[in-house]
Each structure stands twice: as C-alpha cells, then as structure tokens.
Scaffold this active site. Sequence first.
Site, PDB file in Angstrom:
ATOM      1  N   LYS A  54       0.843  -1.195   0.000  1.00 51.01           N
ATOM      2  CA  LYS A  54       0.000   0.000   0.000  1.00 51.01           C
ATOM      3  C   LYS A  54       0.878   1.245   0.000  1.00 51.01           C
ATOM      4  CE  LYS A  54      -3.832   1.977   2.689  1.00 51.01           C
ATOM      5  NZ  LYS A  54      -4.673   2.206   1.494  1.00 51.01           N
ATOM      6  N   GLY A  55       0.466   2.272  -0.758  1.00 52.51           N
ATOM      7  CA  GLY A  55       1.264   3.475  -0.924  1.00 52.51           C
ATOM      8  C   GLY A  55       1.665   4.137   0.384  1.00 52.51           C
ATOM      9  N   ALA A  79     -12.346   5.821  -3.552  1.00 53.97           N
ATOM     10  CA  ALA A  79     -11.827   7.157  -3.267  1.00 53.97           C
ATOM     11  C   ALA A  79     -11.232   7.113  -1.862  1.00 53.97           C
ATOM     12  CB  ALA A  79     -12.929   8.206  -3.362  1.00 53.97           C
ATOM     13  N   GLY A  81      -8.350   7.879  -0.861  1.00 57.41           N
ATOM     14  CA  GLY A  81      -7.628   9.097  -0.517  1.00 57.41           C
ATOM     15  C   GLY A  81      -6.214   8.856  -0.025  1.00 57.41           C
ATOM     16  N   ASN A 136       4.136   6.476  -7.524  1.00 53.37           N
ATOM     17  CA  ASN A 136       2.770   6.813  -7.916  1.00 53.37           C
ATOM     18  C   ASN A 136       2.736   8.270  -8.361  1.00 53.37           C
ATOM     19  OD1 ASN A 136       0.069   7.344  -8.202  1.00 53.37           O
ATOM     20  ND2 ASN A 136      -0.507   6.813  -6.106  1.00 53.37           N
ATOM     21  N   CYS A 139      -0.627  11.425  -8.239  1.00 60.32           N
ATOM     22  CA  CYS A 139      -0.902  12.346  -7.139  1.00 60.32           C
ATOM     23  C   CYS A 139      -0.911  13.793  -7.627  1.00 60.32           C
ATOM     24  CB  CYS A 139       0.160  12.198  -6.050  1.00 60.32           C
ATOM     25  SG  CYS A 139       0.289  10.550  -5.374  1.00 60.32           S
ATOM     26  N   ASN A 201      -2.879   2.873 -13.742  1.00 61.57           N
ATOM     27  CA  ASN A 201      -3.570   3.219 -12.512  1.00 61.57           C
ATOM     28  C   ASN A 201      -5.055   3.340 -12.867  1.00 61.57           C
ATOM     29  OD1 ASN A 201      -4.032   4.088  -9.854  1.00 61.57           O
ATOM     30  ND2 ASN A 201      -2.141   5.262  -9.818  1.00 61.57           N
ATOM     31  N   THR A 202      -5.880   3.719 -11.921  1.00 65.64           N
ATOM     32  CA  THR A 202      -7.327   3.730 -12.151  1.00 65.64           C
ATOM     33  C   THR A 202      -7.776   4.835 -13.103  1.00 65.64           C
ATOM     34  OG1 THR A 202      -7.600   5.077 -10.158  1.00 65.64           O
ATOM     35  CG2 THR A 202      -7.880   2.696  -9.925  1.00 65.64           C
ATOM     36  N   GLY A 253      -7.706  -5.031 -14.412  1.00 62.38           N
ATOM     37  CA  GLY A 253      -8.757  -6.005 -14.675  1.00 62.38           C
ATOM     38  C   GLY A 253      -8.309  -7.441 -14.799  1.00 62.38           C
TER      39      GLY A 253
END
Length: 312
Positions: A54-55, A79, A81, A136, A139, A201-202, A253
């Site tokens: 996890k980030g 979301a 966050g 990432n 951001c 990413n999403t 996916g």
Amino acid sequence: MEFVKDHDPYPDLRVNIGSLELQNPVMTASGTFGYAREFEHLLNLHRLGGIVVKGISLEPRAGNPPPRIVETPCGMLNAIGLQNVGVEQFLTEKIPYLSGIGVPVVVNILGDSVDEYRLLTEQLAGVDGIAALEVNISCPNVKKGGVAFGTIPSMAKAVTEAVKGVADVPVMVKLSPNVSDIAEMARAVEDGGADSISLINTLIGMAIDLDTKKPVLANIIGGLSGPAIKPVALRMVYQAAKAVKIPVIGIGGIETARDALEFILAGATAVQVGTANFVNPRVSEELVDGIGDYVRSEQLGSIRELIGALEL
C-alpha cells in the site's frame, strides 16, 4: 505462515524487471493487498513473484471520509484518498514482517511535491527488505495547482529524476491512464531514468444514488478498477511497450491466467493483480499455477518466450 511448495515443478517462469529478478511474473498491486500480513492465512505468499505494498507518504494520511468504495458493473470505484501509516510507522512496524516473506517487496511511494518524493526516497534508502520502489505519479502537485504529476510529461520526468537521484534500488514508475498519449508519458519517465514502468492506474469515474440524488462517494469522484478497464489497460500496455526499451508491468482487470497472459503477449514482462484480490484472495497464487500450466502446454522453455509475442 506454514505453507510449503507442494506443486509439480513448472517451466522457467522467471522474469527480470531491470536488475530485479522475480521467480514468476505475478505481483500484487498497491492498495489491494495491504502490507501482505492481511493475506498470509489465505494464500502462500512465498509463491508470488513480488508484493507491492500500500502506498506510503512522508506523514500518515487519514484518507477521505466514507463512503469511499462502491461496486460498479464489472468493477469498483474507490476514493480511499491514499490513507496510509506514513513512512516512520511503515519502517518500524511493516518492513520487519515484509522482509521475512522471501519474495521481492516493492514499496509504492507518493507525495504532493517533487521534494516530498525525494525526501521519502532518502528515508527508504538502505533499508533491508526493500527490493524496488514504485512511484505513484497520479498524485496532485500542490505547487502546480493540483495537476497530477502523471498528466504532464515534464512533471513526470522531474519526479522520476528526483527519485532516481537518491534511490539505491530499481525505480518503477506507475503511469496514469488519464492522459491523451500514454506512449509520450512512458518515454518521459524512461528519459528521467526509470528502470521500468507499471500501468495502468485507475480511470476516473463516479456513481450517483438515484434515491438520494447524491453522489455515492463522499469524494464525488473516484478511481475505476476491475474487469471493466481491462481493454483500456491492455491497449495502453501494448502502446507503452512499443514506445520504450525498459520493462513494462501490466495492471488492469486481471482476474485469470488468461488475462495475465494477454498482457504478457502485448509486451508486459510482469503483471500486477489488484481488484480481483477483493473477490478471490487466492487469485494471485492461482495465476501462478495457470501461467505455469499454459507455458507447459505450449511446450515452452520459459515464460520469457511469450513477452511481446503478439502476432500481428
């Protein structure tokens, strides 16, 4: 963790992400696998190719208020966050466990400025148990009016250069799909010194509650993931792999070995499994088995023979 390897030997599934060797091409995606301990009773962590945690940010983040996850047709919106424990707690509480698993641990990092990325990388340098960093760049850059680093090539390159300048492990940059030219973004971070790229990413989406006439997510918009985005991800991985010489890791996916193999044929050296972990916590291990079965059925000596082997 009491698991042992009890499967028949498979063909050579090893892949190389720059100087980092994985025993197979199946990794977990950041934000969907916690810090690995959460899954230790559900699958054999030792059989994974790599774990992306996890980030992590410089300081702890509480994330967005709920509701912050909603199911959608063929996927989900989140979301969260970027909620996380912060680098100090990560180093004292998470890394000791992660370093004992015996597979490469990739630390996803995030920041609101180039300086934050650099400072965070400096704090992670020299830490035993960290095999690579995943940057990432989806951001927001608070010094540039909130524009995401991953939407402007020059900003993406600047972050990559800052991290590479102080990192002592390979650097992977995670690309946003919310751009007009994914190949241009891939080349920008390659020029910045990235050892590999991961994508996608999403996608950005939202959901509305017809009864309340309000957005379902408290944050209004969120990131779309799951099977619904696979065709978009596959296309972008193909385009990125054609544009750069560094390894590409495919995300988006992936639920089955067939899905993973499609990404590999499109040019991905490895894959990351994300949303599917919520549906089937053992999915990553099952993918390793399925990929091995396919390589054996095709009578191939190595999974590397399939990378970018799409016939046009």
